[in-house]
Design a protein around this motif. Sequence first.
Motif, short mmCIF file in Angstrom:
data_model
loop_
_atom_site.label_atom_id
_atom_site.label_comp_id
_atom_site.label_asym_id
_atom_site.label_seq_id
_atom_site.Cartn_x
_atom_site.Cartn_y
_atom_site.Cartn_z
N PRO A 60 0.82 -1.21 0.00
CA PRO A 60 0.00 0.00 0.00
C PRO A 60 0.85 1.26 0.00
CG PRO A 60 -0.02 -1.05 2.16
CD PRO A 60 0.65 -2.01 1.23
N THR A 61 0.29 2.35 -0.46
CA THR A 61 1.01 3.62 -0.55
C THR A 61 0.38 4.70 0.31
OG1 THR A 61 -0.27 4.22 -2.54
CG2 THR A 61 1.85 3.11 -2.89
N ASP A 62 -0.43 4.29 1.27
CA ASP A 62 -1.08 5.25 2.17
C ASP A 62 -0.75 4.89 3.61
OD1 ASP A 62 -2.59 2.99 2.65
OD2 ASP A 62 -4.41 3.74 1.70
N GLU A 63 -1.53 5.36 4.56
CA GLU A 63 -1.21 5.16 5.97
C GLU A 63 -1.40 3.72 6.45
OE1 GLU A 63 -5.26 6.62 8.22
OE2 GLU A 63 -3.72 8.09 7.74
N THR A 64 -1.91 2.83 5.57
CA THR A 64 -1.99 1.42 5.94
C THR A 64 -0.65 0.70 5.72
OG1 THR A 64 -2.78 0.73 3.75
CG2 THR A 64 -4.45 1.36 5.39
N HIS A 65 0.31 1.35 5.06
CA HIS A 65 1.64 0.75 4.87
C HIS A 65 2.27 0.52 6.24
CE1 HIS A 65 5.82 0.23 3.69
NE2 HIS A 65 5.43 0.13 2.42
N LEU A 66 2.99 -0.59 6.38
CA LEU A 66 3.53 -0.98 7.67
C LEU A 66 4.51 0.05 8.23
CD1 LEU A 66 3.36 -3.18 9.79
CD2 LEU A 66 5.09 -4.47 8.53
N VAL A 67 5.28 0.69 7.36
CA VAL A 67 6.19 1.73 7.83
C VAL A 67 5.41 2.87 8.48
CG1 VAL A 67 7.83 3.51 7.12
CG2 VAL A 67 8.03 1.21 6.19
N VAL A 68 4.34 3.30 7.84
CA VAL A 68 3.54 4.41 8.39
C VAL A 68 2.84 3.98 9.66
CG1 VAL A 68 1.66 6.02 7.94
CG2 VAL A 68 3.26 5.45 6.12
N ARG A 69 2.32 2.75 9.68
CA ARG A 69 1.66 2.27 10.91
C ARG A 69 2.63 2.28 12.09
NH1 ARG A 69 -0.24 -3.25 8.62
NH2 ARG A 69 -0.36 -3.78 10.85
N ALA A 70 3.88 1.92 11.84
CA ALA A 70 4.88 1.96 12.90
C ALA A 70 5.21 3.39 13.30
CB ALA A 70 6.14 1.23 12.46
N MET A 71 5.25 4.29 12.32
CA MET A 71 5.47 5.70 12.62
C MET A 71 4.36 6.26 13.48
SD MET A 71 6.92 7.17 8.98
CE MET A 71 7.48 8.73 9.69
N LEU A 72 3.12 5.94 13.13
CA LEU A 72 1.99 6.46 13.89
C LEU A 72 1.98 5.92 15.31
CD1 LEU A 72 -0.81 6.24 11.15
CD2 LEU A 72 0.33 8.30 12.01
N ALA A 73 2.31 4.66 15.48
CA ALA A 73 2.37 4.09 16.83
C ALA A 73 3.44 4.79 17.66
CB ALA A 73 2.66 2.59 16.75
N THR A 74 4.57 5.13 17.02
CA THR A 74 5.63 5.83 17.74
C THR A 74 5.25 7.26 18.06
OG1 THR A 74 7.21 4.44 16.54
CG2 THR A 74 8.11 6.33 17.71
N PHE A 75 4.63 7.93 17.09
CA PHE A 75 4.15 9.30 17.35
C PHE A 75 3.15 9.31 18.52
CE2 PHE A 75 4.97 10.34 12.64
CZ PHE A 75 6.19 10.94 12.93
N ASP A 76 2.26 8.33 18.54
CA ASP A 76 1.28 8.26 19.63
C ASP A 76 1.99 8.05 20.97
OD1 ASP A 76 -0.75 8.60 17.82
OD2 ASP A 76 -1.29 6.48 17.72
N GLU A 77 3.05 7.26 20.97
CA GLU A 77 3.83 7.06 22.19
C GLU A 77 4.45 8.37 22.65
OE1 GLU A 77 5.62 4.02 24.91
OE2 GLU A 77 4.10 3.81 23.35
N LEU A 78 4.84 9.20 21.69
CA LEU A 78 5.47 10.47 21.99
C LEU A 78 4.47 11.56 22.35
CD1 LEU A 78 8.14 10.38 19.17
CD2 LEU A 78 8.63 10.40 21.61
N GLY A 79 3.21 11.35 21.97
CA GLY A 79 2.18 12.29 22.38
C GLY A 79 1.66 13.23 21.31
N GLY A 80 1.86 12.92 20.03
CA GLY A 80 1.31 13.78 18.98
C GLY A 80 1.69 13.29 17.60
N ARG A 81 0.91 13.71 16.60
CA ARG A 81 1.17 13.32 15.22
C ARG A 81 1.31 14.55 14.34
NH1 ARG A 81 -3.16 8.53 13.58
NH2 ARG A 81 -2.58 6.99 15.21
N PRO A 82 2.19 14.48 13.32
CA PRO A 82 2.21 15.55 12.33
C PRO A 82 0.99 15.42 11.41
CG PRO A 82 3.72 13.82 11.68
CD PRO A 82 3.19 13.44 13.03
N ALA A 83 0.69 16.48 10.69
CA ALA A 83 -0.46 16.44 9.78
C ALA A 83 -0.26 15.43 8.66
CB ALA A 83 -0.71 17.83 9.20
N GLY A 84 0.97 15.26 8.25
CA GLY A 84 1.26 14.31 7.18
C GLY A 84 2.75 14.04 7.10
N VAL A 85 3.09 12.95 6.43
CA VAL A 85 4.49 12.58 6.22
C VAL A 85 4.60 11.94 4.84
CG1 VAL A 85 6.41 11.10 6.94
CG2 VAL A 85 5.02 12.25 8.67
N ALA A 86 5.62 12.32 4.09
CA ALA A 86 5.92 11.67 2.82
C ALA A 86 7.06 10.69 3.04
CB ALA A 86 6.30 12.70 1.77
N VAL A 87 6.81 9.42 2.75
CA VAL A 87 7.78 8.35 2.98
C VAL A 87 8.23 7.77 1.64
CG1 VAL A 87 8.18 6.09 4.04
CG2 VAL A 87 6.73 7.78 5.20
#
Length: 311
Positions: A60-87
């Motif tokens: 996948p090329t959206d937020e369901t990609h495993l890299v992005v899912r891992a990024m989101l889990a880490t951002f949540d651990e840190l306490g916030g998410r950016p509006a978007g990320v290009a990977v």
Amino acid sequence: MGLTFVSEQVAVRTPATSANLGPGFDSLGLALTLYDDLSARVTGDRFTVAVSGQGAGELPTDETHLVVRAMLATFDELGGRPAGVAVECVNRIPQARGLGSSSAAIVGGVQLARALATTKITDADALRIAARLEGHPDNVAPCLLGGFTIAWTEASGARAVRLATAEGVHPTIFVPEERGLTSTARAALPASVPHADAAFNTGRAALLVHALQHDPELLLTATEDRLHQGYRAEAMPGTASLVASLRSVGVPAVVSGAGPTVLAFGSPPADFHPGTEWRAEKLGVDVTGALVKGSMVEHAERGPVAAGRQS
């Protein structure tokens, strides 16, 4: 003040890994010198992924990609998410072959998120997040830390130690065109095993730790297994046959992870022919793990993850 992010692009190189290594089921892993290269930068709207190489046109090329899912889990651990990320992902690790492609994606996502966020977490936290996403730590530990790792899970989450390998440890991988699924391989395992087999593997796993660090001449014996490879052989007859053939000529060989790739320590004799369905590649042991370029991640923090770590 909420979580803030760096403006520049960050990049990480994640190594392939081989888990189990014969008797070390779900605990031992080795980082290999075959890599995916990932990069990311914060954008203003959404999460996108561009994939080239292995998995291009499939992943996948959206937020369901495993890299992005891992990024989101880490951002949540840190306490916030950016509006978007290009990977961007340049993948060289074969998908679904037992070489840790999913762990490389997960660890890569965790590391990219760590690098983009101005608030930092330790490698101990990164390992815990990655193992939670993967379901077990045997591949994510060597991918994150490099080298030969022993990983386990406590009530607080995954932990690992990183150990050096002897100079005589020379991995070769035999990769088939066919793919395998970890879920299928795990389904072939029985709910219990004979006590004698468990005792056998305990001794071999302990010997394997010594052999990889100090005495590669013991690897043929140290890589014997009775816990998982035999039960999976029917579903991967070609893999089982190649492992047996390599071992019959004195080459320590095991199923890499859940297969179907075969990992050998050393090279077979010149007259040994695995067959046209196998692609052989000599690799080294990666000793750096998933290091980030262009970030403030402090890799000296690896002490808490790898208490007793040797280099």
